[in-house]
Every structure is written in C-alpha cells, then in structure tokens.
Scaffold this motif. Structure first.
Motif, PDB file in Angstrom:
ATOM      1  N   ALA A 199     -70.720 -20.618 -39.361  1.00  0.00           N
ATOM      2  CA  ALA A 199     -71.748 -21.520 -38.696  1.00  0.00           C
ATOM      3  C   ALA A 199     -71.409 -21.942 -37.573  1.00  0.00           C
ATOM      4  CB  ALA A 199     -71.668 -22.752 -39.865  1.00  0.00           C
ATOM      5  N   ARG A 200     -72.586 -22.392 -36.825  1.00  0.00           N
ATOM      6  CA  ARG A 200     -72.485 -22.511 -35.500  1.00  0.00           C
ATOM      7  C   ARG A 200     -73.185 -23.696 -35.112  1.00  0.00           C
ATOM      8  NH1 ARG A 200     -77.128 -19.236 -36.024  1.00  0.00           N
ATOM      9  NH2 ARG A 200     -78.866 -19.865 -34.549  1.00  0.00           N
TER      10      ARG A 200
ATOM     11  N   PHE B  77     -67.965 -21.276 -36.037  1.00  0.00           N
ATOM     12  CA  PHE B  77     -66.728 -22.007 -36.734  1.00  0.00           C
ATOM     13  C   PHE B  77     -66.736 -20.992 -38.120  1.00  0.00           C
ATOM     14  CE2 PHE B  77     -67.279 -25.333 -34.027  1.00  0.00           C
ATOM     15  CZ  PHE B  77     -65.980 -25.856 -33.422  1.00  0.00           C
ATOM     16  N   GLU B  78     -65.344 -20.428 -38.538  1.00  0.00           N
ATOM     17  CA  GLU B  78     -65.232 -19.739 -39.697  1.00  0.00           C
ATOM     18  C   GLU B  78     -64.639 -20.727 -40.701  1.00  0.00           C
ATOM     19  OE1 GLU B  78     -62.646 -15.754 -41.323  1.00  0.00           O
ATOM     20  OE2 GLU B  78     -61.921 -16.991 -39.181  1.00  0.00           O
ATOM     21  N   LEU B  79     -65.283 -20.992 -41.942  1.00  0.00           N
ATOM     22  CA  LEU B  79     -65.021 -22.065 -43.013  1.00  0.00           C
ATOM     23  C   LEU B  79     -64.826 -21.157 -44.147  1.00  0.00           C
ATOM     24  CD1 LEU B  79     -67.253 -23.557 -41.016  1.00  0.00           C
ATOM     25  CD2 LEU B  79     -66.452 -25.339 -42.267  1.00  0.00           C
ATOM     26  N   PRO B  80     -63.821 -21.780 -45.291  1.00  0.00           N
ATOM     27  CA  PRO B  80     -63.875 -20.976 -46.519  1.00  0.00           C
ATOM     28  C   PRO B  80     -65.345 -21.218 -47.256  1.00  0.00           C
ATOM     29  CG  PRO B  80     -62.019 -22.491 -46.325  1.00  0.00           C
ATOM     30  CD  PRO B  80     -62.933 -22.695 -45.131  1.00  0.00           C
ATOM     31  N   GLN B  81     -65.622 -20.265 -48.271  1.00  0.00           N
ATOM     32  CA  GLN B  81     -66.909 -20.257 -48.792  1.00  0.00           C
ATOM     33  C   GLN B  81     -66.758 -21.676 -49.618  1.00  0.00           C
ATOM     34  OE1 GLN B  81     -69.488 -17.712 -48.747  1.00  0.00           O
ATOM     35  NE2 GLN B  81     -70.533 -19.118 -50.156  1.00  0.00           N
ATOM     36  N   GLY B  82     -68.150 -22.051 -49.625  1.00  0.00           N
ATOM     37  CA  GLY B  82     -68.350 -23.431 -50.498  1.00  0.00           C
ATOM     38  C   GLY B  82     -68.105 -24.609 -49.656  1.00  0.00           C
ATOM     39  N   SER B  83     -67.802 -24.390 -48.149  1.00  0.00           N
ATOM     40  CA  SER B  83     -67.855 -25.559 -47.436  1.00  0.00           C
ATOM     41  C   SER B  83     -68.808 -26.178 -47.084  1.00  0.00           C
ATOM     42  CB  SER B  83     -66.991 -25.081 -45.982  1.00  0.00           C
ATOM     43  OG  SER B  83     -65.815 -24.593 -46.152  1.00  0.00           O
ATOM     44  N   THR B  84     -68.959 -27.661 -46.987  1.00  0.00           N
ATOM     45  CA  THR B  84     -70.012 -28.565 -46.732  1.00  0.00           C
ATOM     46  C   THR B  84     -70.181 -29.050 -45.180  1.00  0.00           C
ATOM     47  OG1 THR B  84     -68.772 -30.794 -46.926  1.00  0.00           O
ATOM     48  CG2 THR B  84     -69.567 -29.645 -48.957  1.00  0.00           C
ATOM     49  N   VAL B  85     -71.355 -29.619 -44.722  1.00  0.00           N
ATOM     50  CA  VAL B  85     -71.546 -30.011 -43.500  1.00  0.00           C
ATOM     51  C   VAL B  85     -70.515 -30.949 -43.116  1.00  0.00           C
ATOM     52  CG1 VAL B  85     -73.983 -29.446 -43.596  1.00  0.00           C
ATOM     53  CG2 VAL B  85     -73.080 -31.575 -44.454  1.00  0.00           C
ATOM     54  N   LEU B  86     -69.871 -31.804 -44.295  1.00  0.00           N
ATOM     55  CA  LEU B  86     -68.801 -32.821 -43.663  1.00  0.00           C
ATOM     56  C   LEU B  86     -67.680 -32.003 -43.552  1.00  0.00           C
ATOM     57  CD1 LEU B  86     -68.026 -35.535 -43.268  1.00  0.00           C
ATOM     58  CD2 LEU B  86     -67.706 -35.851 -45.803  1.00  0.00           C
ATOM     59  N   ASP B  87     -67.327 -30.785 -44.116  1.00  0.00           N
ATOM     60  CA  ASP B  87     -66.146 -29.987 -43.614  1.00  0.00           C
ATOM     61  C   ASP B  87     -66.234 -29.272 -42.358  1.00  0.00           C
ATOM     62  OD1 ASP B  87     -64.401 -29.526 -46.033  1.00  0.00           O
ATOM     63  OD2 ASP B  87     -66.198 -28.896 -47.081  1.00  0.00           O
TER      64      ASP B  87
END
Length: 549
Positions: free
Chosen positions: A399-400, A407-417
């Motif tokens: 997501a950008r 940013f690279e995040l784990p699958q299932g991450s929320t906007v708060l993450d």
C-alpha cells in the motif's frame, strides 16, 4: 503489408487489413469478431495524441510475441484514448470478464505512473513498486501489455529532443519496467527497453559504444563466422544432432553496465564476440560444452551453469568463455530450444502455442526469489489459447501513501497497522483513515495497490481496545508491540507517581521523613529512587518490605 512492421503507418492502412493482420493464425471466428470490434472502437481515435503509443502498434507487437486473442483485444482497449470511451462494465459485457480484468489492470498501471516519480530513485521503494505491480494485477498478461506500451512510448521519445518528460519516462523504465520484464523473463523486451532508455539518459555514452560496435563490426562478424564454422565441424564430428550455432547480438546498455561495473574498456570485454548453440536436450548441452572446452582453452572465471542453478527469473543456459584464434575471447552460450524460447519471451512463451497443444510443464516454475508464482492452467475456451493466471505475493500486501511512498505489510494488515508502519507517532495519533479517497474504519483490511491517508489527532491516544485481537484493529505483531510499549511507558509514569505517594505516606506515618530514600533503594537492590517508587506503585515491593528496609 508486412506482418512484423510496427509504426504509425498502421493508422493509414485500411481497417480490414489491420484486422486481418491481427487475426493471423486465429482459427476461431469468434476471436476474430472480438478483435474487429476492438479495432472498431479504436479506429475513430487513431490520429489522436500520436505522441502516446497507440493500441494498434501495441497489439501488433504482442501478436508478434504469439499471445492469445484476449491479450490482443485488451491491448487495443487499454489505449489511453479509449479510457473515457468505453467503460469496464461495457468491456465485460461485450468482450468477457477476462478482457475487462486485463484492461482494468493496465489502466491502474497507467494511473500509477502519475505518482511514482518521487519513489523510483530510491532502490528499496523501486523494489516495493515492482512487487506491488505484480501483486495487484490479477492476470500477468496485463503486465505484458503494459511493457509493450512502454516500449512503444520509448520508441517515440528517443526520436525527440531532450526533455523532462523523456528523462522521467527513461528513468522510470530502468527502475520499474525493465526489471519487471526481466522478472518475467522477457529478454527481448527488456533489452530493447534498456537500450532505448539508456539512449535517452546518456546519449553520448550510448553513441560511443554504438560507434565502437559498428567500427569493428566487419572484423567481428568475420571472426565469429570462422569460429561458428569450426564449432559446427567439431559438433558434427562428435555426432551432436539437430543443433543450431549462430552469433548473437550485443545490447548497448548491458555492455555499458559491464564496463562500468568492472571498470574496463570496450576492448577488454569477453562477450563482445558471442556465439549461441541451441540443441534439443539438456544432455546435449553438456556434450556441446565438452566439445567447446576440448577445442579451445576456456576461461574458468567466466563459466556459469544456469541449467543446474537457474536464475531467479527461471533463466537457464550454460555460459562459458574461451580463447579463440589470435588470443581473442569468445563467449559461448549453450541451451535447449525450450530454454532459448523462455529466455527470449519469458511468460509470453506460454502463448506461443500450436492449435490444441497444451502447455509445456517446464514453464510452470518460480519466476523470482520472492515467492512470486506463475501458475498455469490449461483452459479450453472454444479453441483459444491457454490462460495464464497468477498468485503473486499471496502473503503480502503493498500500500502507498498519498505522496507515493510504498510499504510492504503482511496479508491481513489493517489501516491502523499501516499507520504504525509509516511512523510510530502516526500510529499513536491515528484516529481515522481514507483508502482511495473513502473514509474507512481502523479495522479495514488493506489490499495491494491501495492509497492510504492516515487521519491524526494532535496528541497520542492509543486505545487498549487495539490490543484485543477479537476486535480486529491490529494484525501485525510489530504494531501491537508499539502499542504495548506506549502503555508500558504510560503505566511506568503512573507507577512512579503512585509509589511516591505511598512512600511519602509511610514515612510521614512513621515520622521518618528524614530518611535518605536513595539508601533505601540500594538496600532493596534497586538502581535509583524512581525504580523504588515504580516498584512500590506496581506492588513489586510491599509496604512492609519498604518499612523494614
């Protein structure tokens, strides 16, 4: 009209001739009908904004790669001039869901171009951008279409004078699209992209190398011809069957990179003189290698076995360099026909099919070291070509921010993450978020390609609810750890305050306010007064222990 011809003259041809060219080798009349209708949408707009690549040129380039009719149709409908002419819903209705998905992905990549200028100069961000593109697209054929459009754009730009647009497109190509072509193993597009982009960015260096190649071209061609003739003779003597031996073209950008990396001159390169041997079987590859090393002295440092150890994009070949006549180095590449086709066309080789033939299982391979996976499924769709589907980065999302940082995040991450990945303080002050311009709850689960804007308050105010896994605020341990640390710090401050109150009360009760608190801390084996207060506040040290000390 010559089938391989690709230029603006296509716009001046009769529509029926263009359709006939694009329908070549199509045995299904329904597929030709789709192509005709797609060309019909584009035809009235074919002279608009000729500075941008047209759908017809892209379609012909893809047809030359042997792609299926859906890819050809999608490339025409993905053209810039048709964005506001035909909707995705209309495309799905007229041409099917597969074409609509392809066009949607290409349009997304076109829109992405507008927000990446600030990130492509950062190597890590450029890699995230490449991963995001491969993660977002639902069908890898969309990337192939976009690559061809970019190649067509470069062909136009290289003819124009130096401009900021030209420089920006060339930089973006080397940072994003050429590596994508490499990651998908499409060497033919990668090399041409790199040379054109390099010519835009460094015309002087490009010209120097081009001139050096041209200056000794006749001598080099004569030398290679003699080497090939001798090699063929040796291969026949050793009874190697069904082989091809030929000189291979050199690419200017790869020459420049090697000169720059090794800090050597053009004359010192080993692979300016290069030969390729193509055979039927892997065992023949090693047999040819033995013949080459038996007849010419090889250079050990220049040997690579990419058959036993394929490159991350699936590339396979034997590379060696030998000392030929006159003490001149010659690079020799040895590979099977399947390897050669994969090296030239990459994922596009999946569609270089004969009617009714299923895919070669050898093409089902990991295409890079980052768990990108191209899974192929043979699907008979009224005799059309096999469809290639993708499962890319199934355990990651990209997501950008509104400024384009990815940013690279784990699958299932929320906007708060996401807020905590941007910055700890942003996470602490997060009170809301917008995804692609729409307000969403903090529990909203991210998808790759999303643009996320974090809404913040002035003061940090995390909630203990965020740590409750049942409420779904945070998916990543990284973000949860940051929230826990915040409360730990806040609790520590409160414990110090509570402990001081206890201490003062007990000393006053005992009429012992004159006692040195520091000495009491040391007797209890605590570092300092604040640690004593915190221990009293947490009840780690009881009132009785404090009094007895």
């Amino acid at each position: 009209m010559k089938y391989a011809q690709i230029n603006n003259e296509l716009h001046d041809e009769h529509m029926d001739d263009v359709v006939a060219m694009l329908c070549r080798k199509e045995s299904n009349p329904a597929n030709c009908d789709d192509i005709r209708r797609a060309v019909g949408y584009f035809w009235p707009y074919r002279y608009e904004n000729l500075d941008l690549p047209g759908g017809l040129n892209a379609a012909v380039s893809l047809k030359n790669l042997g792609v299926d009719h859906e890819t050809v149709v999608s490339s025409i409908l993905s053209c810039y001039v048709l964005k506001d002419v035909i909707s995705l819903e209309q495309i799905a209705h007229e041409f099917g869901d597969n074409v609509a998905v392809l066009v949607k992905s290409v349009r997304w990549m076109n829109a992405l171009n507008e927000s990446v200028d600030d990130v492509i100069s950062d190597q890590k961000q450029a890699e995230y951008l490449r991963r995001m593109v491969l993660a977002v697209v639902e069908d890898v054929r969309a990337v192939l279409i976009k690559l061809v459009f970019r190649l067509e754009r470069l062909k136009r730009l290289v003819k124009k004078e130096h401009s900021p647009t030209q420089q920006s497109i060339a930089k973006e190509t080397l940072s994003l699209y050429a590596p994508l072509a490499n990651r998908l193993g499409i060497g033919q597009i990668k090399w041409e992209m790199e040379d054109l982009a390099f010519r835009c960015l460094n015309p002087q260096a490009y010209q120097r190398i081009a001139s050096a190649l041209e200056e000794k071209r006749k001598d080099r061609e004569d030398y290679i011809h003699s080497f090939v003739k001798e090699l063929k003779k040796s291969l026949r003597k050793e009874k190697v069957r069904d082989f091809e031996v030929f000189g291979r073209p050199k690419h200017i950008f790869s020459i420049w990179k090697k000169m720059y990396k090794k800090q050597i001159q053009f004359e010192d390169l080993f692979d300016v003189r290069a030969v390729r041997v193509v055979v039927n079987r892997v065992t023949d590859c090693y047999k040819v290698l033995g013949v080459v090393h038996s007849n010419w002295k090889h250079i050990p440092s220049e040997f690579d076995d990419y058959i036993a150890n394929p490159k991350n994009n699936g590339y396979q070949s034997l590379h060696t360099a030998v000392i030929g006549a006159g003490g001149k180095a010659v690079e020799v590449q040895i590979r099977t026909r399947t390897m050669n086709e994969h090296a030239e066309y990459g994922v596009a080789a999946h569609w270089r099919y004969k009617e009714g033939q299923t895919e070669d299982s050898q093409f089902q391979r990991t295409i890079n070291a980052l768990r990108q996976m191209l899974e192929t499924t043979s699907v008979e769709d009224k005799g059309s070509a096999d469809i290639l589907s993708t499962e890319l980065f199934s355990d990651r999302v990209f997501a950008r921010t509104p400024k384009g940082k990815i940013f690279e995040l784990p699958q299932g991450s929320t906007v708060l993450d996401f807020a905590y990945y941007v910055h700890t303080d942003i996470g602490h002050r997060c009170r809301g978020a917008k995804v692609d311009g729409r307000i969403v709850p903090l529990t909203f689960e991210l998808k790759s390609g999303s643009e996320v804007e974090i809404l913040t308050t002035r003061e940090p105010r995390p909630s203990r609810d965020w740590l409750n896994s049942n409420l779904g605020y945070l998916h990543t341990s990284r973000a949860r750890s940051k929230v826990r640390n915040w409360f730990k710090i806040q609790d520590h401050t409160q414990h110090i305050h509570d402990g001081k109150v206890i201490c003062d009360r007990e000393l006053k009760r005992l009429n012992a306010t004159h006692i040195d608190i520091e000495s009491v801390s040391k007797k209890l084996k605590l570092d300092n007064t604040n640690e004593l207060y915190a221990s009293l506040g947490r009840n780690d040290v009881s009132n009785a222990q404090f009094v007895s000390a």
